[in-house]
Design an enzyme around this catalytic site. Structure first.
Site, short mmCIF file in Angstrom:
data_model
loop_
_atom_site.label_atom_id
_atom_site.label_comp_id
_atom_site.label_asym_id
_atom_site.label_seq_id
_atom_site.Cartn_x
_atom_site.Cartn_y
_atom_site.Cartn_z
N GLU A 38 -6.18 24.15 -4.68
CA GLU A 38 -5.24 23.21 -5.30
C GLU A 38 -5.84 22.47 -6.48
O GLU A 38 -5.13 22.09 -7.39
CB GLU A 38 -4.65 22.23 -4.27
N GLU A 67 -8.40 24.14 5.62
CA GLU A 67 -8.46 22.95 4.77
C GLU A 67 -9.42 23.18 3.58
O GLU A 67 -9.13 22.78 2.46
CB GLU A 67 -8.88 21.73 5.61
N ARG A 82 -4.14 0.42 -6.77
CA ARG A 82 -4.66 0.60 -5.41
C ARG A 82 -3.54 0.80 -4.39
O ARG A 82 -3.80 1.16 -3.25
CB ARG A 82 -5.47 -0.64 -5.00
N LYS A 141 -8.30 22.88 -0.32
CA LYS A 141 -8.97 21.96 -1.26
C LYS A 141 -9.42 22.74 -2.48
O LYS A 141 -9.29 22.28 -3.62
CB LYS A 141 -10.20 21.28 -0.61
N HIS A 183 -8.32 43.74 9.67
CA HIS A 183 -6.97 44.30 9.85
C HIS A 183 -6.21 44.38 8.52
O HIS A 183 -4.99 44.40 8.51
CB HIS A 183 -6.21 43.50 10.90
N TRP A 224 -1.06 -4.20 1.34
CA TRP A 224 -0.82 -2.83 1.82
C TRP A 224 -0.77 -2.99 3.33
O TRP A 224 -1.77 -3.29 3.99
CB TRP A 224 -1.96 -1.93 1.36
N CYS A 249 -5.14 -3.70 0.03
CA CYS A 249 -4.78 -5.04 -0.44
C CYS A 249 -5.67 -5.47 -1.60
O CYS A 249 -6.80 -5.00 -1.74
CB CYS A 249 -4.95 -6.05 0.69
N LYS A 277 2.01 13.74 -5.23
CA LYS A 277 1.34 13.13 -4.08
C LYS A 277 2.25 13.09 -2.86
O LYS A 277 1.81 13.29 -1.75
CB LYS A 277 0.87 11.71 -4.45
N ASN A 335 -8.04 -9.67 2.86
CA ASN A 335 -8.14 -8.21 2.85
C ASN A 335 -8.96 -7.80 4.06
O ASN A 335 -9.89 -8.51 4.43
CB ASN A 335 -8.90 -7.71 1.62
N GLY A 336 -8.65 -6.66 4.63
CA GLY A 336 -9.44 -6.17 5.75
C GLY A 336 -8.61 -6.11 7.02
O GLY A 336 -7.39 -6.26 6.99
C1 F6R Z 1 -3.30 18.63 0.10
C2 F6R Z 1 -2.30 17.62 0.40
C3 F6R Z 1 -1.00 18.06 0.91
C4 F6R Z 1 -0.41 17.09 1.94
C5 F6R Z 1 1.01 17.51 2.32
C6 F6R Z 1 1.60 16.59 3.36
O1 F6R Z 1 -4.48 18.07 -0.37
O2 F6R Z 1 -2.52 16.44 0.22
O3 F6R Z 1 -1.07 19.36 1.45
O4 F6R Z 1 -1.24 17.07 3.07
O5 F6R Z 1 1.82 17.50 1.18
O6 F6R Z 1 1.73 15.29 2.87
P1 F6R Z 1 1.92 14.07 3.84
O7 F6R Z 1 0.66 13.97 4.66
O8 F6R Z 1 2.13 12.88 2.95
O9 F6R Z 1 3.10 14.37 4.71
#
Ligand code: F6R
Length: 618
Positions: free
Chosen positions: A498, A491, A27, A495, A514, A76, A2, A613, A102-103
């Site tokens: 990507e 993970e 944001r 990270k 293997h 938000w 928010c 995203k 906010n909060g």
């Molecule tokens: C990697 C990343 C993606 C998401 C994936 C699922 O850093 O962000 O692998 O985790 O695309 O996205 P959501 O969580 O929005 O379903």
């Protein structure tokens, strides 16, 4: 997250409020609203669901709202769907108090129940409306003094807040109060501005006051006073903001990803506190999943769990599989949504399907959810975006409170999803009699210590930066581990690849020999994750196998395991924690590693090539 803007001065308020809110759009938000007063006339409130331009259209860019004092908000959603009704500003029943917030108010349900008994009615599902009516209640009780009313409300409210409030009997004035949610006040040329974040008022005022925790500010035109919780006036220093507008959006960080890494302690704490409650009977802490919609009877009846997700959210599922099976002894299968949806899965009617998603819009995860529902199985979504498709369609929702995530590579959403999964595992275990009360209490205490431990890891980031800077020319990186350490490796590897574009793979340490070990050659970086004490020796042996084929070894382990330095070329440590929660800590150095390698290679950290995203296509 928010955003708040406020203004009292000589100019028309609404266009300034809209302009300020537009600077906070980055944001993320789902609705917006402004309240403006013209002298001592009744406040005028206009709200709109969706983009800020809808609000601008409704008010003719603010021109239709006459008055030089007002407050504005971008919301938000955390409590209640994105809607005009839930959008701020909120008003008390008689229009006496108008406020934006906010909060998160953690005890809003208790406060609401008490206010209902006093005759207050509620039109929205928000915690903010509760705050507004609580302030109104104290205002009327304590001789119509805004500072006293706010002080009393602040003592009663648990959680975090930045509040901007207008009182009917105080035209042209705004009162603010805050705890753990930012708020700044700027004064320039006989006019006063307030905002939750610097970019909103940077154009108007470069000299600002930072209002402290549990403090109150009183804004008149070009004049501000501050008060402490006792109602005594306090002095504050004006601070000059030197950031440019772009840096201000990132709160001074170079990238959103780094900002979001730093937001993890708070995001984790907020998510935990949304379900961790104090039992007033004996002051003990307990998890309360009533908001998620899972009763003890439901939990006892679960025969099996399927966790379905994509990418990092899938990696959360892999951690959750180990934790739920170990603590709650329920069989768990974790699957990629894109596979699940096409394999005609066999699901038990008494099973539970858990979908994990930050955006709540990922096409494959949504399709998997629909597939599970079509088969008549109960679905629970762990989702960050309130009102998203997955949140709307799932039978039950556990909202993570990470706030909007802007960087494509997830960090804080992943961390909050882990917390949600731990809470489910612990509560399932408790309700099904798989853990004793003292173990339950110990696990909850340990969960509450995670934000501070994450903070310590972030504070130590220079060590990772130093190491990462030396890996810029790496061709391949391998992340290995066993059990939860394998899930963490998945993970860490994602990270890295990507955002740095360096090929990396996560491997179950015992599986290397293997086939994949043939890829290890002189200087190949192998990162061994060693947080699980019972698997430690096994993974060290696998690391040694790599070293004897020329690998350069990095170890990620807990403080105390110092003998690893005899084997590894570089070691980074995490604070000790319960083995089930190790992913929450171990992921932080790995996020930082990916980040710093990417920065050292001069890449676009926040928007890596070929990625979006929210993946709303198959
Ligand atoms: C990697 C990343 C993606 C998401 C994936 C699922 O850093 O962000 O692998 O985790 O695309 O996205 P959501 O969580 O929005 O379903």
């Amino acid at each position: 997250m928010c955003g708040i803007v406020g203004f009292t001065g000589k100019k028309q308020a609404a266009p300034i409020l809209l302009d300020g809110l537009s600077k906070l759009e980055y944001r993320g938000y789902d609705s917006a609203g402004i309240a403006v007063r013209n002298g001592d006339k009744q406040v005028e409130v206009v709200k709109a669901k969706g983009r800020l331009r809808v609000l601008a259209e409704k008010t003719n860019d603010g021109q239709s709202m006459i008055g030089s004092c007002g407050i504005g908000h971008t919301r938000w959603a955390t409590h209640g769907e994105p809607s005009e009704e839930n959008a701020h500003p909120h008003c008390s029943d008689d229009g006496n108090v108008t406020a934006v917030h906010n909060g998160i108010i953690e005890n809003y349900q208790d406060l609401k129940d008490k206010l209902v008994k006093k005759g207050y009615q509620f039109y929205s599902s928000t915690d903010t409306e509760v705050a507004v009516k609580l302030i109104d209640y104290y205002y009327k009780k304590y001789e119509h003094t805004p500072v006293d009313a706010l002080n009393h409300a602040m003592v009663r409210i648990r959680g975090s807040y930045a509040l901007a409030v207008m009182f009917k009997e105080y035209p042209e004035e705004i009162f603010v109060a805050r705890k753990d949610s930012p708020m700044i006040i700027g004064v320039q040329d006989g006019e006063s501005y307030l905002a939750s974040d610097v970019p909103a008022i940077l154009k108007y005022a470069r000299n600002v006051y930072y209002i402290g925790n549990m403090e109150i500010g009183h804004l008149k035109k070009g004049e501000v006073k501050f008060f402490n919780l006792d109602g005594d006036e306090i002095q504050k220093e004006l601070v000059e903001i030197k950031w440019d507008a772009e840096a201000a959006e990132k709160a001074g960080f170079e990238h959103f990803m780094m900002k979001e890494i730093h937001e993890q302690p708070k995001a984790v704490l907020d998510t935990l506190h949304s379900v961790l409650k104090v039992d007033e009977k004996d002051n003990s802490k307990k998890l309360d999943l009533s908001q998620v919609g899972l009763s003890d009877k439901d939990i006892k009846g679960i025969s099996q769990i399927h966790i379905i997700a994509c990418g990092s959210a899938y990696h959360v599922g892999v951690v959750a599989q180990y934790v739920i099976e170990d603590l709650a002894k329920i069989p768990v299968r974790v699957e990629l949504a894109s596979e699940f949806r096409y394999r005609n899965p066999i699901l038990d009617r008494d099973g539970l399907v858990i979908i994990v998603s930050q955006s709540g819009e990922t096409a494959d995860s949504l399709a998997a959810l629909r597939e599970a529902k079509a088969k008549g199985v109960r679905t629970l979504a762990i989702v960050n975006v309130v009102g998203s498709s997955i949140a709307r369609e799932a039978d039950n929702v556990f909202y993570t409170l990470a706030g909007p995530e802007i960087a494509v590579a997830t960090t804080k959403a992943y961390s909050t999803q882990l917390i949600a999964a731990y809470c489910l595992a612990i509560q399932f275990a408790k309700v099904r009699g798989e853990i004793r009360s003292n173990q339950y209490t110990d696990l909850l205490t340990e969960l509450e210590s995670l934000p501070d431990k994450i903070q310590r890891l972030i504070d130590d980031k220079e060590r990772i930066q130093w190491f990462a800077a030396k890996q810029v020319n790496a061709k391949d990186i391998f992340f290995i581990g066993r059990g939860i350490d394998y899930a963490i490796s998945l993970e860490g590897s994602l990270k890295m690849k990507e955002i740095s574009y360096i090929h990396s793979e996560a491997y179950a340490a015992g599986e290397l020999k293997h086939g994949t070990i043939s890829l290890i050659e002189d200087g190949t970086l192998v990162i061994g994750v060693l947080t699980q004490s019972d698997l430690y020796e096994k993974t060290v042996s696998n690391m040694v196998e790599c070293k004897s084929r020329g690998a350069y070894l990095c170890a990620l382990t807990s403080y105390g395991n110092y003998n690893i330095e005899d084997t590894a070329d570089f070691t980074t440590y995490i604070p000790k924690t319960d083995v089930h929660f190790a992913a929450s800590l171990a992921v932080v150095p790995l996020q930082l590693m990916g980040y710093y390698v990417s920065v050292s290679r001069g890449l676009d950290v926040d928007k890596p090539r070929n990625l979006a995203k929210s993946v709303t296509v198959e």
